[in-house]
Design a protein around this motif. Sequence first.
Motif, PDB file in Angstrom:
ATOM      1  N   ILE A   4     -63.987  34.994  77.005  1.00  0.00           N
ATOM      2  CA  ILE A   4     -63.808  33.765  76.239  1.00  0.00           C
ATOM      3  C   ILE A   4     -62.357  33.318  76.328  1.00  0.00           C
ATOM      4  CG2 ILE A   4     -63.913  32.719  73.929  1.00  0.00           C
ATOM      5  CD1 ILE A   4     -65.962  35.762  74.473  1.00  0.00           C
ATOM      6  N   ILE A   5     -62.149  32.037  76.551  1.00  0.00           N
ATOM      7  CA  ILE A   5     -60.811  31.463  76.497  1.00  0.00           C
ATOM      8  C   ILE A   5     -60.651  30.818  75.123  1.00  0.00           C
ATOM      9  CG2 ILE A   5     -61.635  29.363  77.652  1.00  0.00           C
ATOM     10  CD1 ILE A   5     -58.789  28.953  78.719  1.00  0.00           C
ATOM     11  N   ALA A   6     -59.575  31.169  74.435  1.00  0.00           N
ATOM     12  CA  ALA A   6     -59.236  30.547  73.160  1.00  0.00           C
ATOM     13  C   ALA A   6     -57.993  29.706  73.393  1.00  0.00           C
ATOM     14  CB  ALA A   6     -58.967  31.605  72.100  1.00  0.00           C
ATOM     15  N   ILE A   7     -58.110  28.399  73.167  1.00  0.00           N
ATOM     16  CA  ILE A   7     -56.940  27.540  73.352  1.00  0.00           C
ATOM     17  C   ILE A   7     -56.334  27.265  71.983  1.00  0.00           C
ATOM     18  CG2 ILE A   7     -57.591  26.571  75.576  1.00  0.00           C
ATOM     19  CD1 ILE A   7     -58.670  24.100  74.137  1.00  0.00           C
ATOM     20  N   ALA A   8     -55.047  27.557  71.878  1.00  0.00           N
ATOM     21  CA  ALA A   8     -54.354  27.383  70.602  1.00  0.00           C
ATOM     22  C   ALA A   8     -52.864  27.277  70.845  1.00  0.00           C
ATOM     23  CB  ALA A   8     -54.648  28.563  69.681  1.00  0.00           C
ATOM     24  N   THR A   9     -52.182  26.683  69.888  1.00  0.00           N
ATOM     25  CA  THR A   9     -50.732  26.617  69.894  1.00  0.00           C
ATOM     26  C   THR A   9     -50.252  26.854  68.470  1.00  0.00           C
ATOM     27  OG1 THR A   9     -48.824  25.364  70.729  1.00  0.00           O
ATOM     28  CG2 THR A   9     -50.527  24.095  69.568  1.00  0.00           C
ATOM     29  N   ASP A  10     -48.959  26.779  68.263  1.00  0.00           N
ATOM     30  CA  ASP A  10     -48.409  27.033  66.933  1.00  0.00           C
ATOM     31  C   ASP A  10     -49.098  26.201  65.854  1.00  0.00           C
ATOM     32  OD1 ASP A  10     -46.480  28.924  67.756  1.00  0.00           O
ATOM     33  OD2 ASP A  10     -45.100  27.327  68.340  1.00  0.00           O
ATOM     34  N   SER A  62     -64.178  28.321  85.769  1.00  0.00           N
ATOM     35  CA  SER A  62     -64.932  29.376  86.453  1.00  0.00           C
ATOM     36  C   SER A  62     -64.515  30.785  86.024  1.00  0.00           C
ATOM     37  CB  SER A  62     -64.790  29.228  87.965  1.00  0.00           C
ATOM     38  OG  SER A  62     -63.430  29.314  88.347  1.00  0.00           O
ATOM     39  N   ASP A  63     -63.367  30.923  85.386  1.00  0.00           N
ATOM     40  CA  ASP A  63     -62.881  32.236  84.950  1.00  0.00           C
ATOM     41  C   ASP A  63     -63.467  32.677  83.607  1.00  0.00           C
ATOM     42  OD1 ASP A  63     -61.268  32.374  87.192  1.00  0.00           O
ATOM     43  OD2 ASP A  63     -59.460  31.693  86.130  1.00  0.00           O
ATOM     44  N   TYR A  64     -64.134  31.753  82.920  1.00  0.00           N
ATOM     45  CA  TYR A  64     -64.569  32.034  81.545  1.00  0.00           C
ATOM     46  C   TYR A  64     -66.028  31.675  81.301  1.00  0.00           C
ATOM     47  CZ  TYR A  64     -59.652  32.771  80.733  1.00  0.00           C
ATOM     48  OH  TYR A  64     -58.373  33.261  80.802  1.00  0.00           O
ATOM     49  N   ASP A  65     -66.594  32.402  80.335  1.00  0.00           N
ATOM     50  CA  ASP A  65     -67.985  32.183  79.942  1.00  0.00           C
ATOM     51  C   ASP A  65     -68.115  31.274  78.729  1.00  0.00           C
ATOM     52  OD1 ASP A  65     -69.082  34.100  81.871  1.00  0.00           O
ATOM     53  OD2 ASP A  65     -67.989  35.570  80.656  1.00  0.00           O
ATOM     54  N   ALA A  66     -67.046  31.160  77.914  1.00  0.00           N
ATOM     55  CA  ALA A  66     -67.098  30.364  76.698  1.00  0.00           C
ATOM     56  C   ALA A  66     -65.694  29.932  76.298  1.00  0.00           C
ATOM     57  CB  ALA A  66     -67.734  31.170  75.566  1.00  0.00           C
ATOM     58  N   LEU A  67     -65.633  28.918  75.436  1.00  0.00           N
ATOM     59  CA  LEU A  67     -64.385  28.356  74.945  1.00  0.00           C
ATOM     60  C   LEU A  67     -64.369  28.433  73.425  1.00  0.00           C
ATOM     61  CD1 LEU A  67     -61.779  26.554  75.171  1.00  0.00           C
ATOM     62  CD2 LEU A  67     -63.322  24.577  75.204  1.00  0.00           C
ATOM     63  N   LEU A  68     -63.251  28.895  72.856  1.00  0.00           N
ATOM     64  CA  LEU A  68     -63.053  28.945  71.406  1.00  0.00           C
ATOM     65  C   LEU A  68     -61.886  28.038  71.048  1.00  0.00           C
ATOM     66  CD1 LEU A  68     -63.437  30.172  68.525  1.00  0.00           C
ATOM     67  CD2 LEU A  68     -61.895  32.019  69.255  1.00  0.00           C
ATOM     68  N   ILE A  69     -62.115  27.128  70.085  1.00  0.00           N
ATOM     69  CA  ILE A  69     -61.065  26.227  69.612  1.00  0.00           C
ATOM     70  C   ILE A  69     -60.941  26.389  68.102  1.00  0.00           C
ATOM     71  CG2 ILE A  69     -60.193  23.863  69.547  1.00  0.00           C
ATOM     72  CD1 ILE A  69     -62.282  23.199  71.763  1.00  0.00           C
ATOM     73  N   PRO A  70     -59.912  27.126  67.645  1.00  0.00           N
ATOM     74  CA  PRO A  70     -59.698  27.261  66.203  1.00  0.00           C
ATOM     75  C   PRO A  70     -59.066  25.990  65.638  1.00  0.00           C
ATOM     76  CG  PRO A  70     -57.991  28.427  67.387  1.00  0.00           C
ATOM     77  CD  PRO A  70     -58.950  27.906  68.418  1.00  0.00           C
ATOM     78  N   GLY A  71     -59.078  25.888  64.316  1.00  0.00           N
ATOM     79  CA  GLY A  71     -58.521  24.715  63.652  1.00  0.00           C
ATOM     80  C   GLY A  71     -57.055  24.862  63.292  1.00  0.00           C
ATOM     81  N   GLY A  72     -56.695  24.228  62.182  1.00  0.00           N
ATOM     82  CA  GLY A  72     -55.299  24.130  61.788  1.00  0.00           C
ATOM     83  C   GLY A  72     -54.694  22.892  62.427  1.00  0.00           C
ATOM     84  N   PHE A  73     -53.378  22.902  62.606  1.00  0.00           N
ATOM     85  CA  PHE A  73     -52.710  21.760  63.236  1.00  0.00           C
ATOM     86  C   PHE A  73     -52.729  21.856  64.759  1.00  0.00           C
ATOM     87  CE2 PHE A  73     -50.284  22.122  59.117  1.00  0.00           C
ATOM     88  CZ  PHE A  73     -50.950  21.075  58.499  1.00  0.00           C
ATOM     89  N   SER A  74     -53.118  23.004  65.280  1.00  0.00           N
ATOM     90  CA  SER A  74     -53.128  23.249  66.716  1.00  0.00           C
ATOM     91  C   SER A  74     -53.955  22.221  67.501  1.00  0.00           C
ATOM     92  CB  SER A  74     -53.630  24.669  66.992  1.00  0.00           C
ATOM     93  OG  SER A  74     -53.857  24.894  68.350  1.00  0.00           O
ATOM     94  N   PRO A  75     -55.213  21.940  67.118  1.00  0.00           N
ATOM     95  CA  PRO A  75     -56.007  21.004  67.930  1.00  0.00           C
ATOM     96  C   PRO A  75     -55.388  19.611  68.031  1.00  0.00           C
ATOM     97  CG  PRO A  75     -57.399  22.166  66.372  1.00  0.00           C
ATOM     98  CD  PRO A  75     -55.987  22.491  66.004  1.00  0.00           C
ATOM     99  N   ASP A  76     -54.737  19.166  66.958  1.00  0.00           N
ATOM    100  CA  ASP A  76     -54.112  17.852  66.994  1.00  0.00           C
ATOM    101  C   ASP A  76     -52.957  17.839  67.989  1.00  0.00           C
ATOM    102  OD1 ASP A  76     -54.050  15.153  66.052  1.00  0.00           O
ATOM    103  OD2 ASP A  76     -52.288  15.647  64.852  1.00  0.00           O
ATOM    104  N   LYS A  77     -52.239  18.950  68.081  1.00  0.00           N
ATOM    105  CA  LYS A  77     -51.152  19.063  69.062  1.00  0.00           C
ATOM    106  C   LYS A  77     -51.707  19.139  70.487  1.00  0.00           C
ATOM    107  CE  LYS A  77     -47.980  21.501  65.967  1.00  0.00           C
ATOM    108  NZ  LYS A  77     -47.191  22.732  65.782  1.00  0.00           N
TER     109      LYS A  77
END
Length: 171
Positions: A4-10, A62-77
């Motif tokens: 799983i790829i989790a995309i996040a920032t501060d 192609s490297d991942y089976d799923a995507l995780l996107i947590p909340g907070g202010f990260s998605p807006d950034k």
Amino acid sequence: MAKIIAIATDDFEDSELTSPKEALEAAGHVVDIVENEAGKTITGKHGATFETVKGIDNAKLSDYDALLIPGGFSPDKLRVDERYVKLTKEFLEANKPVFTICHGPQLFIQTGISDQLTLTAYQSVQADLKYAGANVKDEEVVIDDKHQLISSRTPKDLPAFNAAIVEALNK
């Protein structure tokens, strides 16, 4: 075992990355946290820290089976960076599982395909998604089988969200 790829920032919402990551790993899956560059420490709103495994430029569908996107202010950034929007849209269009909670669905608005999605989000984001054409439900967990999209509203929904995402990967 899924990767799983989790995309996040501060300023991600700490529990919305920590809790799903722990649940997925406890089920035998691997979770890679990805941001702009590998080896960077990202910090949540409440002080949780994670080191990124790779940078977004080296993350491929192609490297991942799923995507995780947590909340907070990260998605807006992240949604102002076309690389994250493109990857999110690729997952949705490839019908690979996408897991998101709280403010995470903000990224979907930039994909241009919100009108194809059924989901939930944090209360203030629900209105934005409706204006973008999404079918929004105010439920603990919403599963859009067409896009393999699982969404939840807030940290209080995490037990049900975690159970749903682990079950989806074990099918």
